[in-house]
Design a protein around this motif. Sequence first.
Motif, PDB file in Angstrom:
ATOM      1  N   ASP A   1       5.201  17.703  -2.993  1.00  0.00           N
ATOM      2  CA  ASP A   1       4.167  17.927  -1.988  1.00  0.00           C
ATOM      3  C   ASP A   1       3.186  16.768  -2.001  1.00  0.00           C
ATOM      4  O   ASP A   1       2.745  16.327  -3.054  1.00  0.00           O
ATOM      5  CB  ASP A   1       3.405  19.220  -2.276  1.00  0.00           C
ATOM      6  N   LEU A   2       2.871  16.304  -0.820  1.00  0.00           N
ATOM      7  CA  LEU A   2       1.901  15.216  -0.716  1.00  0.00           C
ATOM      8  C   LEU A   2       0.487  15.772  -0.852  1.00  0.00           C
ATOM      9  O   LEU A   2       0.173  16.835  -0.340  1.00  0.00           O
ATOM     10  CB  LEU A   2       2.045  14.508   0.624  1.00  0.00           C
ATOM     11  N   SER A   3      -0.337  15.021  -1.529  1.00  0.00           N
ATOM     12  CA  SER A   3      -1.744  15.418  -1.648  1.00  0.00           C
ATOM     13  C   SER A   3      -2.464  15.097  -0.330  1.00  0.00           C
ATOM     14  O   SER A   3      -1.986  14.279   0.460  1.00  0.00           O
ATOM     15  CB  SER A   3      -2.398  14.675  -2.808  1.00  0.00           C
ATOM     16  N   PRO A   4      -3.602  15.712  -0.089  1.00  0.00           N
ATOM     17  CA  PRO A   4      -4.355  15.396   1.140  1.00  0.00           C
ATOM     18  C   PRO A   4      -4.738  13.918   1.239  1.00  0.00           C
ATOM     19  O   PRO A   4      -4.767  13.360   2.327  1.00  0.00           O
ATOM     20  CB  PRO A   4      -5.604  16.273   1.031  1.00  0.00           C
ATOM     21  N   LEU A   5      -4.988  13.282   0.098  1.00  0.00           N
ATOM     22  CA  LEU A   5      -5.316  11.860   0.120  1.00  0.00           C
ATOM     23  C   LEU A   5      -4.112  11.028   0.560  1.00  0.00           C
ATOM     24  O   LEU A   5      -4.254  10.065   1.314  1.00  0.00           O
ATOM     25  CB  LEU A   5      -5.801  11.415  -1.265  1.00  0.00           C
ATOM     26  N   GLN A   6      -2.917  11.406   0.107  1.00  0.00           N
ATOM     27  CA  GLN A   6      -1.720  10.687   0.516  1.00  0.00           C
ATOM     28  C   GLN A   6      -1.423  10.897   1.993  1.00  0.00           C
ATOM     29  O   GLN A   6      -0.981   9.976   2.682  1.00  0.00           O
ATOM     30  CB  GLN A   6      -0.529  11.122  -0.324  1.00  0.00           C
TER      31      GLN A   6
ATOM     32  N   GLY B   1      -1.283   7.992   4.815  1.00  0.00           N
ATOM     33  CA  GLY B   1      -0.178   7.845   5.756  1.00  0.00           C
ATOM     34  C   GLY B   1      -0.643   7.810   7.193  1.00  0.00           C
ATOM     35  O   GLY B   1      -0.183   6.985   7.989  1.00  0.00           O
ATOM     36  N   VAL B   2      -1.578   8.670   7.543  1.00  0.00           N
ATOM     37  CA  VAL B   2      -2.105   8.696   8.914  1.00  0.00           C
ATOM     38  C   VAL B   2      -2.828   7.396   9.235  1.00  0.00           C
ATOM     39  O   VAL B   2      -2.673   6.834  10.327  1.00  0.00           O
ATOM     40  CB  VAL B   2      -3.038   9.922   9.100  1.00  0.00           C
ATOM     41  N   VAL B   3      -3.607   6.900   8.284  1.00  0.00           N
ATOM     42  CA  VAL B   3      -4.321   5.628   8.503  1.00  0.00           C
ATOM     43  C   VAL B   3      -3.330   4.478   8.680  1.00  0.00           C
ATOM     44  O   VAL B   3      -3.506   3.619   9.556  1.00  0.00           O
ATOM     45  CB  VAL B   3      -5.297   5.352   7.334  1.00  0.00           C
ATOM     46  N   LEU B   4      -2.264   4.455   7.886  1.00  0.00           N
ATOM     47  CA  LEU B   4      -1.284   3.370   7.999  1.00  0.00           C
ATOM     48  C   LEU B   4      -0.481   3.458   9.293  1.00  0.00           C
ATOM     49  O   LEU B   4      -0.134   2.430   9.885  1.00  0.00           O
ATOM     50  CB  LEU B   4      -0.355   3.369   6.787  1.00  0.00           C
TER      51      LEU B   4
ATOM     52  N   ILE C   1       0.835  -1.202   0.000  1.00  0.00           N
ATOM     53  CA  ILE C   1       0.000   0.000   0.000  1.00  0.00           C
ATOM     54  C   ILE C   1       0.869   1.251   0.000  1.00  0.00           C
ATOM     55  O   ILE C   1       0.599   2.205  -0.737  1.00  0.00           O
ATOM     56  CB  ILE C   1      -0.968  -0.022   1.206  1.00  0.00           C
ATOM     57  N   ILE C   2       1.911   1.249   0.806  1.00  0.00           N
ATOM     58  CA  ILE C   2       2.808   2.412   0.860  1.00  0.00           C
ATOM     59  C   ILE C   2       3.516   2.605  -0.466  1.00  0.00           C
ATOM     60  O   ILE C   2       3.618   3.729  -0.968  1.00  0.00           O
ATOM     61  CB  ILE C   2       3.827   2.256   2.007  1.00  0.00           C
ATOM     62  N   TYR C   3       4.009   1.522  -1.043  1.00  0.00           N
ATOM     63  CA  TYR C   3       4.755   1.655  -2.295  1.00  0.00           C
ATOM     64  C   TYR C   3       3.879   2.209  -3.410  1.00  0.00           C
ATOM     65  O   TYR C   3       4.278   3.119  -4.128  1.00  0.00           O
ATOM     66  CB  TYR C   3       5.355   0.307  -2.708  1.00  0.00           C
ATOM     67  N   HIS C   4       2.686   1.672  -3.541  1.00  0.00           N
ATOM     68  CA  HIS C   4       1.822   2.109  -4.640  1.00  0.00           C
ATOM     69  C   HIS C   4       1.060   3.401  -4.325  1.00  0.00           C
ATOM     70  O   HIS C   4       0.676   4.120  -5.239  1.00  0.00           O
ATOM     71  CB  HIS C   4       0.840   0.999  -5.022  1.00  0.00           C
ATOM     72  N   GLY C   5       0.858   3.702  -3.046  1.00  0.00           N
ATOM     73  CA  GLY C   5       0.103   4.891  -2.681  1.00  0.00           C
ATOM     74  C   GLY C   5       0.941   6.119  -2.399  1.00  0.00           C
ATOM     75  O   GLY C   5       0.509   7.233  -2.644  1.00  0.00           O
TER      76      GLY C   5
END
Length: 124
Positions: free
Chosen positions: A43-48, A52-55, A31-35
């Motif tokens: 810059d990370l998007s809000p979805l990313q 990250g917070v969920v993981l 999930i981390i590699y593909h997401g």
Amino acid sequence: YRISFPDVYVLHTLNIGLLCSLLIGFIISRIIYHGLLRKKQEDLSPLQILLGVVLVAASASLPYGLIDLMNAENTAVRFVICLPFVLFFFRTLEAIFGFTPHGATSSSKIYSIYFTMPVEMIFD
């Protein structure tokens, strides 16, 4: 003094618990590699960020669910089940903040090995 044989149930629970922990780490690493890591953005998007917070939360809470699911009563078994999740927690933070080694992100397979194994890896 007497000789006591090892408890087979404890050894079985220990092996299954460690295997389940590493399999969960493998899933998190994919999930981390593909997401997060595949997209080379500054810059990370809000979805990313949400991913990250969920993981990170999953890395902190999943060992307790796994211990309850396996009904592990032995302290050593609980320790071995929780140990990989500490590594997963820090490797997830490493990926979120962009400190993952360049060689580890060369492929999904190599990143999964890097993420789940607690050994030092040297990348050329």
